[in-house]
Motif scaffolding. Structure first.
Motif, PDB file in Angstrom:
ATOM      1  N   THR A  48       0.839  -1.188   0.000  1.00  0.00           N
ATOM      2  CA  THR A  48       0.000   0.000   0.000  1.00  0.00           C
ATOM      3  C   THR A  48       0.874   1.236   0.000  1.00  0.00           C
ATOM      4  OG1 THR A  48      -0.067   0.239   2.409  1.00  0.00           O
ATOM      5  CG2 THR A  48      -1.703  -1.242   1.409  1.00  0.00           C
ATOM      6  N   GLY A  49       0.265   2.354  -0.414  1.00  0.00           N
ATOM      7  CA  GLY A  49       1.010   3.600  -0.385  1.00  0.00           C
ATOM      8  C   GLY A  49       1.434   3.967   1.021  1.00  0.00           C
ATOM      9  N   ASP A  50       0.573   3.727   2.000  1.00  0.00           N
ATOM     10  CA  ASP A  50       0.915   4.064   3.386  1.00  0.00           C
ATOM     11  C   ASP A  50       2.113   3.267   3.880  1.00  0.00           C
ATOM     12  OD1 ASP A  50      -1.095   5.914   3.559  1.00  0.00           O
ATOM     13  OD2 ASP A  50      -2.524   4.576   4.554  1.00  0.00           O
ATOM     14  N   GLU A  51       2.145   1.986   3.549  1.00  0.00           N
ATOM     15  CA  GLU A  51       3.277   1.159   3.977  1.00  0.00           C
ATOM     16  C   GLU A  51       4.559   1.632   3.308  1.00  0.00           C
ATOM     17  OE1 GLU A  51       4.764  -3.520   3.966  1.00  0.00           O
ATOM     18  OE2 GLU A  51       2.709  -3.015   3.376  1.00  0.00           O
ATOM     19  N   ALA A  52       4.455   1.999   2.036  1.00  0.00           N
ATOM     20  CA  ALA A  52       5.630   2.492   1.312  1.00  0.00           C
ATOM     21  C   ALA A  52       6.126   3.796   1.920  1.00  0.00           C
ATOM     22  CB  ALA A  52       5.295   2.682  -0.166  1.00  0.00           C
ATOM     23  N   ARG A  53       5.203   4.677   2.279  1.00  0.00           N
ATOM     24  CA  ARG A  53       5.603   5.942   2.893  1.00  0.00           C
ATOM     25  C   ARG A  53       6.324   5.703   4.222  1.00  0.00           C
ATOM     26  NH1 ARG A  53       0.254   6.914   1.260  1.00  0.00           N
ATOM     27  NH2 ARG A  53       0.160   8.159  -0.654  1.00  0.00           N
ATOM     28  N   LYS A  54       5.832   4.720   4.972  1.00  0.00           N
ATOM     29  CA  LYS A  54       6.455   4.397   6.248  1.00  0.00           C
ATOM     30  C   LYS A  54       7.877   3.877   6.022  1.00  0.00           C
ATOM     31  CE  LYS A  54       5.781   1.519  10.399  1.00  0.00           C
ATOM     32  NZ  LYS A  54       7.026   0.747  10.299  1.00  0.00           N
ATOM     33  N   ARG A  55       8.030   2.994   5.067  1.00  0.00           N
ATOM     34  CA  ARG A  55       9.366   2.460   4.777  1.00  0.00           C
ATOM     35  C   ARG A  55      10.296   3.544   4.243  1.00  0.00           C
ATOM     36  NH1 ARG A  55       9.386  -3.603   2.259  1.00  0.00           N
ATOM     37  NH2 ARG A  55       7.926  -4.587   3.700  1.00  0.00           N
ATOM     38  N   LEU A  56       9.750   4.416   3.413  1.00  0.00           N
ATOM     39  CA  LEU A  56      10.556   5.502   2.863  1.00  0.00           C
ATOM     40  C   LEU A  56      11.064   6.396   3.984  1.00  0.00           C
ATOM     41  CD1 LEU A  56      11.670   7.139   0.498  1.00  0.00           C
ATOM     42  CD2 LEU A  56       9.420   8.238   0.281  1.00  0.00           C
ATOM     43  N   ALA A  57      10.222   6.673   4.954  1.00  0.00           N
ATOM     44  CA  ALA A  57      10.613   7.524   6.080  1.00  0.00           C
ATOM     45  C   ALA A  57      11.725   6.896   6.902  1.00  0.00           C
ATOM     46  CB  ALA A  57       9.398   7.797   6.971  1.00  0.00           C
ATOM     47  N   GLU A  58      11.816   5.572   6.854  1.00  0.00           N
ATOM     48  CA  GLU A  58      12.829   4.862   7.646  1.00  0.00           C
ATOM     49  C   GLU A  58      14.166   4.731   6.926  1.00  0.00           C
ATOM     50  OE1 GLU A  58      10.769   1.214   8.278  1.00  0.00           O
ATOM     51  OE2 GLU A  58       9.594   1.976   9.981  1.00  0.00           O
ATOM     52  N   LEU A  59      14.192   5.030   5.618  1.00  0.00           N
ATOM     53  CA  LEU A  59      15.435   4.908   4.865  1.00  0.00           C
ATOM     54  C   LEU A  59      16.416   6.010   5.263  1.00  0.00           C
ATOM     55  CD1 LEU A  59      14.140   4.090   1.264  1.00  0.00           C
ATOM     56  CD2 LEU A  59      15.126   2.507   2.932  1.00  0.00           C
ATOM     57  N   THR A  60      17.695   5.683   5.243  1.00  0.00           N
ATOM     58  CA  THR A  60      18.738   6.660   5.557  1.00  0.00           C
ATOM     59  C   THR A  60      18.947   7.589   4.369  1.00  0.00           C
ATOM     60  OG1 THR A  60      19.882   5.111   7.019  1.00  0.00           O
ATOM     61  CG2 THR A  60      21.169   6.958   6.157  1.00  0.00           C
ATOM     62  N   VAL A  61      18.917   8.882   4.619  1.00  0.00           N
ATOM     63  CA  VAL A  61      19.160   9.876   3.571  1.00  0.00           C
ATOM     64  C   VAL A  61      20.646  10.223   3.579  1.00  0.00           C
ATOM     65  CG1 VAL A  61      18.634  12.196   2.739  1.00  0.00           C
ATOM     66  CG2 VAL A  61      16.832  10.797   3.784  1.00  0.00           C
ATOM     67  N   ALA A  62      21.270  10.152   2.431  1.00  0.00           N
ATOM     68  CA  ALA A  62      22.705  10.431   2.325  1.00  0.00           C
ATOM     69  C   ALA A  62      23.026  10.899   0.908  1.00  0.00           C
ATOM     70  CB  ALA A  62      23.518   9.195   2.674  1.00  0.00           C
ATOM     71  N   LYS A  63      24.124  11.594   0.766  1.00  0.00           N
ATOM     72  CA  LYS A  63      24.585  11.980  -0.564  1.00  0.00           C
ATOM     73  C   LYS A  63      24.996  10.731  -1.336  1.00  0.00           C
ATOM     74  CE  LYS A  63      26.309  16.574   0.691  1.00  0.00           C
ATOM     75  NZ  LYS A  63      27.511  17.454   0.739  1.00  0.00           N
ATOM     76  N   ALA A  64      24.842  10.792  -2.658  1.00  0.00           N
ATOM     77  CA  ALA A  64      25.248   9.669  -3.494  1.00  0.00           C
ATOM     78  C   ALA A  64      26.745   9.443  -3.351  1.00  0.00           C
ATOM     79  CB  ALA A  64      24.893   9.942  -4.953  1.00  0.00           C
ATOM     80  N   GLY A  65      27.127   8.195  -3.220  1.00  0.00           N
ATOM     81  CA  GLY A  65      28.529   7.860  -3.078  1.00  0.00           C
ATOM     82  C   GLY A  65      29.286   7.944  -4.399  1.00  0.00           C
ATOM     83  N   SER A  66      30.572   7.713  -4.329  1.00  0.00           N
ATOM     84  CA  SER A  66      31.435   7.762  -5.508  1.00  0.00           C
ATOM     85  C   SER A  66      31.215   6.544  -6.402  1.00  0.00           C
ATOM     86  CB  SER A  66      32.901   7.806  -5.065  1.00  0.00           C
ATOM     87  OG  SER A  66      33.761   7.616  -6.168  1.00  0.00           O
ATOM     88  N   MET A  67      31.435   6.727  -7.705  1.00  0.00           N
ATOM     89  CA  MET A  67      31.393   5.608  -8.650  1.00  0.00           C
ATOM     90  C   MET A  67      32.762   4.955  -8.796  1.00  0.00           C
ATOM     91  SD  MET A  67      28.398   4.936  -9.780  1.00  0.00           S
ATOM     92  CE  MET A  67      28.690   4.077 -11.332  1.00  0.00           C
ATOM     93  N   ARG A  68      33.735   5.410  -8.013  1.00  0.00           N
ATOM     94  CA  ARG A  68      35.074   4.866  -8.112  1.00  0.00           C
ATOM     95  C   ARG A  68      35.055   3.358  -7.872  1.00  0.00           C
ATOM     96  NH1 ARG A  68      37.691   7.704  -4.250  1.00  0.00           N
ATOM     97  NH2 ARG A  68      38.074   9.388  -5.735  1.00  0.00           N
ATOM     98  N   GLY A  69      35.644   2.614  -8.795  1.00  0.00           N
ATOM     99  CA  GLY A  69      35.742   1.167  -8.649  1.00  0.00           C
ATOM    100  C   GLY A  69      34.556   0.396  -9.187  1.00  0.00           C
ATOM    101  N   TYR A  70      33.522   1.100  -9.645  1.00  0.00           N
ATOM    102  CA  TYR A  70      32.311   0.406 -10.098  1.00  0.00           C
ATOM    103  C   TYR A  70      32.509  -0.284 -11.443  1.00  0.00           C
ATOM    104  CZ  TYR A  70      27.790  -0.360 -12.276  1.00  0.00           C
ATOM    105  OH  TYR A  70      26.726  -0.928 -12.932  1.00  0.00           O
ATOM    106  N   SER A  71      31.909  -1.451 -11.561  1.00  0.00           N
ATOM    107  CA  SER A  71      31.753  -2.122 -12.850  1.00  0.00           C
ATOM    108  C   SER A  71      30.620  -3.122 -12.702  1.00  0.00           C
ATOM    109  CB  SER A  71      33.040  -2.844 -13.295  1.00  0.00           C
ATOM    110  OG  SER A  71      33.246  -4.012 -12.511  1.00  0.00           O
ATOM    111  N   ARG A  72      29.927  -3.379 -13.783  1.00  0.00           N
ATOM    112  CA  ARG A  72      28.810  -4.329 -13.740  1.00  0.00           C
ATOM    113  C   ARG A  72      29.299  -5.728 -13.383  1.00  0.00           C
ATOM    114  NH1 ARG A  72      23.972  -3.016 -15.537  1.00  0.00           N
ATOM    115  NH2 ARG A  72      23.505  -5.124 -16.219  1.00  0.00           N
ATOM    116  N   GLU A  73      30.559  -6.005 -13.692  1.00  0.00           N
ATOM    117  CA  GLU A  73      31.116  -7.323 -13.379  1.00  0.00           C
ATOM    118  C   GLU A  73      31.148  -7.583 -11.874  1.00  0.00           C
ATOM    119  OE1 GLU A  73      32.337  -5.246 -15.729  1.00  0.00           O
ATOM    120  OE2 GLU A  73      31.499  -6.532 -17.306  1.00  0.00           O
ATOM    121  N   LYS A  74      31.068  -6.538 -11.089  1.00  0.00           N
ATOM    122  CA  LYS A  74      31.060  -6.709  -9.635  1.00  0.00           C
ATOM    123  C   LYS A  74      29.668  -7.074  -9.105  1.00  0.00           C
ATOM    124  CE  LYS A  74      35.151  -3.904  -8.797  1.00  0.00           C
ATOM    125  NZ  LYS A  74      35.764  -2.750  -8.094  1.00  0.00           N
TER     126      LYS A  74
END
Length: 223
Positions: A48-74
């Protein structure tokens, strides 16, 4: 995301009905009843939308991390999947109707892309989208995971993480979050936001301020 990478909206999760067998016994036509909801797609999906809103409120808000070292192979995918050749074939079989297989390969069927409504009849032209893109996951916490855990994420069939969609919509989305990309079909926004939140919640990934704001707006469609 690449064509073979990766809805509740197009899920066809009901038990497969064996419709016909080829003379040689190696080919089978499988018809799976259509559905308009992917609620049974994963045990962690929000219902439900209400459950999603509750879960969203519980997520940690942070700046996007670096892409350094990323590859799809990982994020190793696609894994072997029992009676199906691999996870890609499993999703094709699950999300399609009148799906036909040869051995363990999906060779025919019909898929309706939740993102743009496109109807696809060639499995080779269907993309399997990762609801939360691999690169986004990397920026929001997966960079610290082991390769095995990233593989579990990339092949997650228990949550609404893998969706059969049109190649055009998948490539348009790329690795963007809802603050910069939303499905063309606004009717799918409620479910899309619920699924996105469900995956981030299950895997304990962070969200940016802009991402959270966009998800909040999309969940208004659930009213």
């Amino acid at each position: 995301m690449p064509p073979h990478s990766a809805p509740r909206w197009t899920l066809h999760v009901a038990a497969a009905l064996l419709a016909s067998f080829a003379v040689a016994g190696c080919e089978v036509t499988v018809t799976e009843p259509g559905a308009t909801s992917t609620a049974s797609k994963g045990t962690s999906s929000t219902r439900t939308g209400d459950e999603a809103r509750k879960r969203l409120a519980e997520l940690t808000v942070a700046k996007a991390g670096s892409m350094r070292g990323y590859s799809r192979e990982k994020f190793p995918h696609w894994r072997s999947a029992g009676s199906n050749c691999d996870v890609r074939d499993t999703v094709l079989k699950r999300d399609g109707t009148k799906v036909k297989v040869s051995g363990c390969n999906v060779v025919a069927g019909t898929w309706v892309s939740a993102y743009d409504g496109d109807k696809i009849t060639d499995p080779a032209k269907v993309d399997i989208d990762h609801m939360v893109p691999l690169a986004n996951a990397w920026r929001s916490g997966a960079a610290t995971w082991t390769t095995d855990r990233r593989g579990d994420f990339a092949n997650d069939l228990d949550d609404p993480q893998l969706v059969a969609v049109s190649a055009a919509s998948n490539r348009s989305k790329g690795d963007q979050d809802p603050s910069t990309w939303k499905p063309e079909r606004t009717a799918s926004w409620c479910q899309y936001a619920q699924d996105w939140v469900a995956v981030k919640s299950k895997w304990k990934l962070t969200v940016t301020t802009a991402e959270k704001s966009a998800l909040t707006d999309m969940l208004e469609k659930c009213r």
